[in-house]
Design a protein around this motif. Structure first.
Motif, PDB file in Angstrom:
ATOM      1  N   PRO A 153     -20.790  36.561  -1.822  1.00  0.00           N
ATOM      2  CA  PRO A 153     -19.506  36.328  -1.160  1.00  0.00           C
ATOM      3  C   PRO A 153     -18.449  35.816  -2.140  1.00  0.00           C
ATOM      4  CG  PRO A 153     -20.977  34.494  -0.728  1.00  0.00           C
ATOM      5  CD  PRO A 153     -21.775  35.498  -1.524  1.00  0.00           C
ATOM      6  N   VAL A 154     -17.239  36.323  -1.997  1.00  0.00           N
ATOM      7  CA  VAL A 154     -16.122  35.926  -2.850  1.00  0.00           C
ATOM      8  C   VAL A 154     -14.975  35.434  -1.956  1.00  0.00           C
ATOM      9  CG1 VAL A 154     -14.407  36.705  -4.524  1.00  0.00           C
ATOM     10  CG2 VAL A 154     -16.740  37.602  -4.630  1.00  0.00           C
ATOM     11  N   SER A 155     -14.417  34.276  -2.286  1.00  0.00           N
ATOM     12  CA  SER A 155     -13.280  33.755  -1.525  1.00  0.00           C
ATOM     13  C   SER A 155     -11.977  34.195  -2.178  1.00  0.00           C
ATOM     14  CB  SER A 155     -13.349  32.223  -1.429  1.00  0.00           C
ATOM     15  OG  SER A 155     -13.561  31.634  -2.702  1.00  0.00           O
ATOM     16  N   ALA A 156     -11.007  34.616  -1.342  1.00  0.00           N
ATOM     17  CA  ALA A 156      -9.733  35.128  -1.846  1.00  0.00           C
ATOM     18  C   ALA A 156      -8.681  35.007  -0.752  1.00  0.00           C
ATOM     19  CB  ALA A 156      -9.880  36.584  -2.277  1.00  0.00           C
ATOM     20  N   LEU A 157      -7.424  35.178  -1.151  1.00  0.00           N
ATOM     21  CA  LEU A 157      -6.340  35.085  -0.175  1.00  0.00           C
ATOM     22  C   LEU A 157      -6.219  36.338   0.688  1.00  0.00           C
ATOM     23  CD1 LEU A 157      -3.214  33.317  -1.715  1.00  0.00           C
ATOM     24  CD2 LEU A 157      -4.754  32.517   0.057  1.00  0.00           C
TER      25      LEU A 157
ATOM     26  N   SER B 155      -9.768  28.556  -1.916  1.00  0.00           N
ATOM     27  CA  SER B 155     -10.678  29.549  -2.502  1.00  0.00           C
ATOM     28  C   SER B 155     -11.538  28.909  -3.585  1.00  0.00           C
ATOM     29  CB  SER B 155      -9.871  30.720  -3.090  1.00  0.00           C
ATOM     30  OG  SER B 155      -9.195  31.436  -2.090  1.00  0.00           O
ATOM     31  N   VAL B 156     -10.905  28.088  -4.419  1.00  0.00           N
ATOM     32  CA  VAL B 156     -11.633  27.409  -5.499  1.00  0.00           C
ATOM     33  C   VAL B 156     -12.587  26.356  -4.931  1.00  0.00           C
ATOM     34  CG1 VAL B 156     -11.413  25.962  -7.557  1.00  0.00           C
ATOM     35  CG2 VAL B 156      -9.768  27.803  -7.142  1.00  0.00           C
TER      36      VAL B 156
ATOM     37  N   THR C 260      -9.115  32.896   2.680  1.00  0.00           N
ATOM     38  CA  THR C 260      -8.733  31.497   2.835  1.00  0.00           C
ATOM     39  C   THR C 260      -7.221  31.435   3.033  1.00  0.00           C
ATOM     40  OG1 THR C 260      -8.477  31.246   0.436  1.00  0.00           O
ATOM     41  CG2 THR C 260     -10.631  30.693   1.373  1.00  0.00           C
ATOM     42  N   THR C 261      -6.722  30.269   3.415  1.00  0.00           N
ATOM     43  CA  THR C 261      -5.287  30.133   3.646  1.00  0.00           C
ATOM     44  C   THR C 261      -4.531  29.689   2.402  1.00  0.00           C
ATOM     45  OG1 THR C 261      -5.610  27.878   4.460  1.00  0.00           O
ATOM     46  CG2 THR C 261      -5.588  29.642   6.096  1.00  0.00           C
ATOM     47  N   SER C 262      -5.257  29.245   1.370  1.00  0.00           N
ATOM     48  CA  SER C 262      -4.605  28.861   0.116  1.00  0.00           C
ATOM     49  C   SER C 262      -5.557  29.120  -1.039  1.00  0.00           C
ATOM     50  CB  SER C 262      -4.211  27.380   0.127  1.00  0.00           C
ATOM     51  OG  SER C 262      -5.345  26.550  -0.053  1.00  0.00           O
ATOM     52  N   GLN C 263      -5.003  29.280  -2.239  1.00  0.00           N
ATOM     53  CA  GLN C 263      -5.844  29.528  -3.402  1.00  0.00           C
ATOM     54  C   GLN C 263      -6.653  28.288  -3.774  1.00  0.00           C
ATOM     55  OE1 GLN C 263      -4.506  32.189  -6.490  1.00  0.00           O
ATOM     56  NE2 GLN C 263      -2.623  32.645  -5.389  1.00  0.00           N
TER      57      GLN C 263
ATOM     58  N   VAL D 288      -8.297  33.813  -7.995  1.00  0.00           N
ATOM     59  CA  VAL D 288      -7.064  33.016  -7.963  1.00  0.00           C
ATOM     60  C   VAL D 288      -6.129  33.467  -9.077  1.00  0.00           C
ATOM     61  CG1 VAL D 288      -8.090  30.977  -6.902  1.00  0.00           C
ATOM     62  CG2 VAL D 288      -8.101  31.195  -9.396  1.00  0.00           C
ATOM     63  N   ARG D 289      -4.849  33.197  -8.895  1.00  0.00           N
ATOM     64  CA  ARG D 289      -3.872  33.570  -9.909  1.00  0.00           C
ATOM     65  C   ARG D 289      -3.966  32.619 -11.102  1.00  0.00           C
ATOM     66  NH1 ARG D 289       2.229  33.372  -9.635  1.00  0.00           N
ATOM     67  NH2 ARG D 289       1.945  32.769 -11.812  1.00  0.00           N
ATOM     68  N   THR D 290      -3.515  33.072 -12.240  1.00  0.00           N
ATOM     69  CA  THR D 290      -3.519  32.243 -13.437  1.00  0.00           C
ATOM     70  C   THR D 290      -2.669  30.999 -13.222  1.00  0.00           C
ATOM     71  OG1 THR D 290      -1.752  33.669 -14.295  1.00  0.00           O
ATOM     72  CG2 THR D 290      -3.972  34.087 -15.100  1.00  0.00           C
TER      73      THR D 290
END
Length: 293
Positions: free
Chosen positions: A136-140, A177-178, A171-174, A191-193
């Motif tokens: 599983p991978v969490s992402a926006l 996700s982390v 998720t609702t925010s990056q 997530v973005r850089t």
């Protein structure tokens, strides 16, 4: 005499109406929506000074409106805002689907480009992208550039497709996700850089607890990175926005110096003429991301 008095009363009343109309017009508020990859409150804190700067520079009232990533297109379609500081794929959606006009590109502290990161917990069983198969991978979600699109395109070049080869939950925010990786709810996060470094600076995580998959080194780019680099956020004007006001806002954005408090608070250098979206469009077409389904 009586008729003269009535005439003067009518003229005075008309002048009052015209003055009131002019005052109402000058007091009109123009709303600049800002995509919020973290929380809406953090976005408000980061960008509220830009609203003040634009209000002063244009003589118009400009209000900053934080927008959840998943609601940007819907709110734009409903004309809830006039302008949007949008991520790259949102920009193309707004341009292709709604006819939005690109006014400026964001020039961040790291420059006018950014990318995506694939992050996992250090010391686990995942050490390369291929290890994500079945995990599983969490992402926006699909409306996020740095929190989804860039990584999906990167993995697709290695023959891996979302939901077929690896799972996705949004998720609702990056930050969330982390934190999902940190807690073990997901095996990896997109997530973005810059997000990881910001979270570490704020004390939310320790960078040493994580590993970057397929890490890319770029001497000119200061953040942890997995994917290629793409154009930063764009400021766009929606079709219903006043064109004269749009031109004034563009001029003010391009003239804003890095020393301006609004730039300092936002953590950016300023804005530049809109960059080409060709590389971004190629990535979006490859993974059939909207509006290129």
């Amino acid at each position: 005499m009586k008729s003269t008095r009535l005439f003067l009363i009518k003229i005075t009343g008309l002048m009052m109406l015209l003055t009131g109309a002019a005052t109402a017009s000058s007091a009109e508020t123009y709303k600049l929506g800002v995509n919020a990859p973290r929380s809406t409150q953090e976005t408000q804190n980061q960008w509220q000074d830009l609203g003040k700067y634009l209000s002063k520079a244009t003589g118009k009232q400009v209000e900053i409106v934080p927008m959840e990533v998943s609601k940007v297109f819907g709110d734009a379609s409903a004309k809830k805002v006039d302008f949007i500081l949008a991520n790259p794929n949102q920009t193309l959606m707004l341009k292709v689907k709604l006819g939005a006009t690109l006014l400026a590109s964001l020039n961040g502290k790291q420059g006018s480009v950014f990318g995506g990161v694939v992050v996992v917990k250090k010391g686990g069983s995942i050490s390369k992208l291929e290890d994500l198969k079945g995990k599983p991978v969490s992402a926006l979600g699909i409306q996020s550039a740095g929190g989804y699109l860039f990584q999906v395109y990167h993995l697709s070049q290695k023959g891996m497709q979302p939901r077929r080869d690896y799972g996705l939950f949004t998720t609702t925010s990056q930050d969330d996700s982390v934190l999902a990786v940190q807690s073990g709810k997901s095996s990896a996060a997109f997530v973005r850089t810059g997000i990881l470094e910001n979270m570490a600076k704020e004390g939310k995580i320790k960078l040493d607890d994580f590993t970057i998959l397929d890490e890319r080194k770029d001497a000119k780019f200061p953040f942890l990175l997995t994917t290629e680099l793409y154009p930063e956020y764009f400021v766009v004007a929606l079709p219903h926005a006043n064109k004269d006001v749009a031109a004034e806002i563009k001029t003010a954005l391009l003239k804003m110096p890095a020393t301006e408090p609004a730039a300092q608070t936002a953590g950016i250098k300023g804005f530049i003429e809109p960059l080409s979206t060709s590389t971004l469009e190629s990535a979006m077409r490859a993974v059939k991301a909207p509006p290129f389904e």
